[in-house]
Design an enzyme around this catalytic site. Structure first.
Site, mmCIF file in Angstrom:
data_model
loop_
_atom_site.group_PDB
_atom_site.id
_atom_site.type_symbol
_atom_site.label_atom_id
_atom_site.label_comp_id
_atom_site.label_asym_id
_atom_site.label_seq_id
_atom_site.Cartn_x
_atom_site.Cartn_y
_atom_site.Cartn_z
ATOM 1 N N THR A 99 42.079 34.050 30.509
ATOM 2 C CA THR A 99 41.461 34.117 29.082
ATOM 3 C C THR A 99 41.073 35.587 29.768
ATOM 4 O O THR A 99 39.850 35.020 30.551
ATOM 5 C CB THR A 99 40.859 32.996 29.047
ATOM 6 O OG1 THR A 99 41.331 31.468 29.397
ATOM 7 C CG2 THR A 99 39.631 33.284 27.812
ATOM 8 N N LYS A 174 42.269 30.783 21.555
ATOM 9 C CA LYS A 174 42.209 30.228 22.880
ATOM 10 C C LYS A 174 40.347 30.337 23.025
ATOM 11 O O LYS A 174 39.579 29.167 23.504
ATOM 12 C CB LYS A 174 42.729 30.985 24.385
ATOM 13 C CG LYS A 174 42.042 30.650 25.453
ATOM 14 C CD LYS A 174 42.290 29.334 26.034
ATOM 15 C CE LYS A 174 41.524 29.782 27.667
ATOM 16 N NZ LYS A 174 42.166 27.546 28.153
ATOM 17 N N LYS A 243 31.929 32.377 31.473
ATOM 18 C CA LYS A 243 32.556 33.431 30.599
ATOM 19 C C LYS A 243 33.313 33.173 29.057
ATOM 20 O O LYS A 243 32.696 34.553 28.253
ATOM 21 C CB LYS A 243 33.944 33.921 31.677
ATOM 22 C CG LYS A 243 34.860 34.234 30.988
ATOM 23 C CD LYS A 243 35.889 34.931 32.176
ATOM 24 C CE LYS A 243 37.003 33.631 32.000
ATOM 25 N NZ LYS A 243 37.160 32.973 31.321
HETATM 26 P P1 NAP Z 1 40.413 30.309 40.060
HETATM 27 O O1 NAP Z 1 41.000 29.057 39.871
HETATM 28 O O2 NAP Z 1 39.405 30.577 40.364
HETATM 29 O O3 NAP Z 1 41.717 31.381 40.297
HETATM 30 C C1 NAP Z 1 41.185 32.444 39.709
HETATM 31 C C2 NAP Z 1 42.644 33.555 40.238
HETATM 32 O O4 NAP Z 1 41.681 34.999 40.476
HETATM 33 C C3 NAP Z 1 42.511 33.430 42.030
HETATM 34 O O5 NAP Z 1 43.855 34.110 42.189
HETATM 35 C C4 NAP Z 1 41.508 34.429 41.983
HETATM 36 O O6 NAP Z 1 42.117 35.377 43.619
HETATM 37 C C5 NAP Z 1 41.814 36.315 41.417
HETATM 38 N N1 NAP Z 1 40.585 36.903 41.612
HETATM 39 C C6 NAP Z 1 39.776 36.671 41.049
HETATM 40 N N2 NAP Z 1 38.661 37.501 40.852
HETATM 41 C C7 NAP Z 1 39.559 39.085 41.414
HETATM 42 C C8 NAP Z 1 39.731 40.252 41.797
HETATM 43 N N3 NAP Z 1 37.780 40.604 41.393
HETATM 44 N N4 NAP Z 1 40.970 40.994 42.448
HETATM 45 C C9 NAP Z 1 41.676 39.937 42.467
HETATM 46 N N5 NAP Z 1 41.623 38.837 41.741
HETATM 47 C C10 NAP Z 1 41.269 38.214 41.803
HETATM 48 O O7 NAP Z 1 40.473 30.702 38.511
HETATM 49 P P2 NAP Z 1 41.820 29.375 37.743
HETATM 50 O O8 NAP Z 1 41.258 28.049 37.084
HETATM 51 O O9 NAP Z 1 43.358 28.682 38.300
HETATM 52 O O10 NAP Z 1 41.942 29.946 35.741
HETATM 53 C C11 NAP Z 1 42.504 31.699 35.712
HETATM 54 C C12 NAP Z 1 42.013 31.883 33.999
HETATM 55 O O11 NAP Z 1 42.187 30.731 34.092
HETATM 56 C C13 NAP Z 1 40.537 32.240 33.904
HETATM 57 O O12 NAP Z 1 40.720 33.103 33.089
HETATM 58 C C14 NAP Z 1 40.891 30.635 32.940
HETATM 59 O O13 NAP Z 1 39.466 31.000 32.340
HETATM 60 C C15 NAP Z 1 41.784 30.573 32.777
HETATM 61 N N6 NAP Z 1 41.670 29.014 32.457
HETATM 62 C C16 NAP Z 1 41.614 28.029 33.722
HETATM 63 C C17 NAP Z 1 42.004 26.892 33.224
HETATM 64 C C18 NAP Z 1 41.445 25.427 34.496
HETATM 65 O O14 NAP Z 1 41.126 24.379 33.971
HETATM 66 N N7 NAP Z 1 40.889 25.829 35.645
HETATM 67 C C19 NAP Z 1 41.863 25.981 31.803
HETATM 68 C C20 NAP Z 1 43.033 27.203 31.144
HETATM 69 C C21 NAP Z 1 42.695 28.757 30.994
HETATM 70 P P3 NAP Z 1 41.252 34.402 45.051
HETATM 71 O O15 NAP Z 1 42.685 33.840 45.410
HETATM 72 O O16 NAP Z 1 41.214 36.073 46.168
HETATM 73 O O17 NAP Z 1 39.988 33.646 44.332
#
Ligand code: NAP
Length: 298
Positions: A99, A174, A243
């Site tokens: 997102t 979204k 965010k």
């Molecule tokens: P998360 O668990 O925080 O994972 C974030 C991912 O992004 C990890 O692989 C992290 O790598 C990577 N990342 C962060 N900063 C980075 C950087 N500077 N360079 C390279 N890689 C980086 O997040 P998530 O919950 O999976 O969510 C991912 C996306 O989906 C977000 O945009 C979120 O808003 C969206 N989303 C989340 C949900 C939910 O319920 N969780 C639902 C719908 C949509 P590392 O492993 O190295 O930290």
């Protein structure tokens, strides 16, 4: 999509890990990249190739899928000499499921168009459990033909795809859905805090909600344990919803649209973030609401 694409998956966090595993289970040839390499170990054990850089991953794949935190993370994996964009070649495709803001999505769509790369703008609705069960609702932006072409890939991660229109329509949709999720979460937390302030056990709120078909919302049940136990293991980290709330307010401001409830939710989430709760589930806002009641801090 007569020949299955070789998929390169970037971002093995809460959501991306489950989505990449589901692609692998569905029989796609999946290679992965993640900034923190330890998260790739289970994929290597499954026989997936692990790339050292986003560029190396893009070079070995037809379709790159990104599921990273935010625009800064997208820049980190897309730009620079080791970024995906440096390996873009006509015929490749990029499917962003992170997102980000509509402006970011639009800029990415333009960049892909210039490079001759198909771009799909496909953020998802549904949290950790839905990602694990391949039950996400995929909010699709981009050319309809491209979305249709990659339907088998989307199907391996989700239950349904809703086509919204050309990019950034998927991202725009979204933000509308997350506006509701943000408000539902804070509504639930405020109701629990008000209940406790009045000497009620918040379990009564869930019991009463459960008996009312009009209010018996599946989302409330997802957050029930967190609210009742005051424990907030991250399914949707607060920092990501903060965010998104900021993206919503920025989009609304472009049309002089006032979103007073979303603005209040953003302030509450910012307070929670500043309390050090960014990595906890967004239901952690309850901890801030209950501070005046003397509840223990998580
Ligand atoms: P998360 O668990 O925080 O994972 C974030 C991912 O992004 C990890 O692989 C992290 O790598 C990577 N990342 C962060 N900063 C980075 C950087 N500077 N360079 C390279 N890689 C980086 O997040 P998530 O919950 O999976 O969510 C991912 C996306 O989906 C977000 O945009 C979120 O808003 C969206 N989303 C989340 C949900 C939910 O319920 N969780 C639902 C719908 C949509 P590392 O492993 O190295 O930290």
């Amino acid at each position: 999509m007569s020949i299955p694409p070789r998929i390169g998956f970037i971002g093995l966090g809460i959501m991306g890990r489950a989505m990449a595993l589901n692609l692998h289970k569905a029989g796609f040839k999946v290679s992965v990249y993640n900034r923190t390499r330890t998260r790739t170990i289970e994929f290597a054990d499954l026989g997936c190739q692990v790339a050292a850089t986003p560029r190396a991953l893009a070079k070995m794949c037809d379709l790159v899928i990104t599921m990273v935190a935010d625009p800064a993370a997208m820049d980190a994996v897309m730009e620079g000499p080791e970024g995906v964009a440096s390996a873009f070649a006509g015929g490749n495709a990029l499917l962003n499921m992170s997102t980000v803001s509509p402006d970011y999505t639009l800029a990415l769509a333009k960049k892909c168009f210039t490079a001759g790369v198909t771009f799909l703008d496909c953020p998802v609705s549904g949290s950790k459990g839905a990602a694990e069960g391949a039950q996400l609702v995929i909010l699709a932006g981009g050319e309809r033909a491209a979305v249709d072409r990659y339907a088998p890939v989307l199907k391996a991660m989700g239950r349904e795809t809703v086509y919204a229109g050309p990019a950034p329509a998927g991202t725009a949709l979204k933000l509308c859905l997350n506006l509701i999720v943000a408000q539902l979460t804070t509504a639930l937390a405020e109701a629990a805090a008000l209940g406790r302030a009045q000497g009620l056990d918040p379990a009564l709120i869930f019991e009463a909600l459960g008996h009312n078909p009009a209010l018996n919302c599946g989302y409330f049940n997802l957050k029930k344990e967190n609210i009742l136990k005051r424990e907030y293991p991250p399914a949707f980290p607060l920092k990501h919803m903060l965010k998104d709330a900021r993206f919503m307010l920025a989009e609304a401001a472009k049309s002089s649209l006032d979103l007073p409830v979303t603005a209040a939710v953003e302030r509450l989430m910012a307070k929670s973030y500043n309390s050090g709760y960014g990595d906890k589930d967004l239901s952690v806002v309850l901890a801030n609401l209950e501070e005046p009641l003397g509840a223990r801090k998580e």
